[in-house]
Design a protein around this motif. Sequence first.
Motif, PDB file in Angstrom:
ATOM      1  N   TYR A   7       0.818  -1.206   0.000  1.00 32.31           N
ATOM      2  CA  TYR A   7       0.000   0.000   0.000  1.00 32.31           C
ATOM      3  C   TYR A   7       0.856   1.262   0.000  1.00 32.31           C
ATOM      4  O   TYR A   7       1.947   1.294   0.583  1.00 32.31           O
ATOM      5  CB  TYR A   7      -0.946  -0.001   1.201  1.00 32.31           C
ATOM      6  CG  TYR A   7      -1.972  -1.118   1.117  1.00 32.31           C
ATOM      7  CD1 TYR A   7      -3.188  -0.916   0.464  1.00 32.31           C
ATOM      8  CD2 TYR A   7      -1.702  -2.379   1.642  1.00 32.31           C
ATOM      9  CE1 TYR A   7      -4.123  -1.945   0.358  1.00 32.31           C
ATOM     10  CE2 TYR A   7      -2.628  -3.410   1.538  1.00 32.31           C
ATOM     11  CZ  TYR A   7      -3.828  -3.191   0.887  1.00 32.31           C
ATOM     12  OH  TYR A   7      -4.748  -4.211   0.771  1.00 32.31           O
ATOM     13  N   ALA A   9      -0.195   4.519   1.019  1.00 26.04           N
ATOM     14  CA  ALA A   9      -0.455   5.517   2.062  1.00 26.04           C
ATOM     15  C   ALA A   9      -1.440   4.970   3.075  1.00 26.04           C
ATOM     16  O   ALA A   9      -2.230   4.070   2.777  1.00 26.04           O
ATOM     17  CB  ALA A   9      -0.993   6.806   1.448  1.00 26.04           C
ATOM     18  N   ILE A 208      -1.483  10.222  -4.946  1.00 25.43           N
ATOM     19  CA  ILE A 208      -1.675   8.946  -4.250  1.00 25.43           C
ATOM     20  C   ILE A 208      -2.830   8.187  -4.894  1.00 25.43           C
ATOM     21  O   ILE A 208      -3.880   8.762  -5.188  1.00 25.43           O
ATOM     22  CB  ILE A 208      -1.971   9.182  -2.751  1.00 25.43           C
ATOM     23  CG1 ILE A 208      -0.742   9.770  -2.053  1.00 25.43           C
ATOM     24  CG2 ILE A 208      -2.403   7.891  -2.065  1.00 25.43           C
ATOM     25  CD1 ILE A 208      -1.000  10.214  -0.626  1.00 25.43           C
ATOM     26  N   SER A 213      -4.367   2.358  -0.960  1.00 24.60           N
ATOM     27  CA  SER A 213      -4.194   3.011   0.337  1.00 24.60           C
ATOM     28  C   SER A 213      -5.066   2.341   1.386  1.00 24.60           C
ATOM     29  O   SER A 213      -6.025   1.630   1.076  1.00 24.60           O
ATOM     30  CB  SER A 213      -4.558   4.497   0.241  1.00 24.60           C
ATOM     31  OG  SER A 213      -3.714   5.169  -0.672  1.00 24.60           O
ATOM     32  N   VAL A 229     -10.978   4.038  -0.141  1.00 22.70           N
ATOM     33  CA  VAL A 229      -9.660   3.400  -0.050  1.00 22.70           C
ATOM     34  C   VAL A 229      -9.746   1.908  -0.357  1.00 22.70           C
ATOM     35  O   VAL A 229     -10.810   1.291  -0.281  1.00 22.70           O
ATOM     36  CB  VAL A 229      -9.032   3.615   1.350  1.00 22.70           C
ATOM     37  CG1 VAL A 229      -8.840   5.100   1.616  1.00 22.70           C
ATOM     38  CG2 VAL A 229      -9.879   2.968   2.448  1.00 22.70           C
TER      39      VAL A 229
END
Length: 266
Positions: A7, A9, A208, A213, A229
Amino acid sequence: MINLSDYQAFFSDIDGTLLDRKSKLHERTINAMRQLPMPLYLISGRSEKAMRGIQKELGAEDTLITLNGNAIMQNGKLLYQGPSLEGDILDEVLDRVFSLYADKVSINAYDPFFWYANNISDPHTIYEINVVGFAPDILFSSKDELRGRKLSKLMFIGEIEILAEIKKRLKGIQGIEAVYTHPDFLEVLPIGSNKRTGILKAAELLSIDLKKSIGAGDTEVDVPFLDEVGLPLLMGNSKEEIRKENYTLLDTNENDGLAKFIEENL
């Protein structure tokens, strides 16, 4: 087992997620968050000033998603601000609430830089001062002092029954959303200003990929950003009605649920 290194973030709410019910940050949580193999970004209903100490303790990134996604701040610099409570909409909210409830609840207003409060001696305001560690920047005694401002949110702190009355009185006002961020906290946000819009803008600014994430939260205001996410984590102290099949349910904040998850997956 989840490979955290897959991942890009990690986005985390603060109150009820990282902090316990007394708004304390456990040493176990600090140690776990500092071991993350990716950048940690904080996303909260708090102002930048109220997030900065926690950010430093955790070693999180300087870029903070504040005021439930309404503003993105970096070391005192405003990178993004969403829609505001202003003009006729703000006036109508104040008109419906102030005269009936100014002496019954703590009325707090926020823009990206300042915290406004109507009564610094109110026990609810004192509670908030103790939680964030500083006093309001500006005191006001009448609703007229807030007119003409562009606010990120209004927050009413008080008894559950009174907050329910206020929420009912606000029903029908176009352009706002009234949500509970805690049983004793009712927040009024401009439509289009939430943690989803905040995280989407942050992802754009920081390049990002949100599907790569992780996000962690505990209340209904966290759901919009958790849905964006790739790996949404929900605390065990969350309400049953916001739990979803694709959410990974953790232990509670009191039991260091987030720290346990990280330790198990490092």
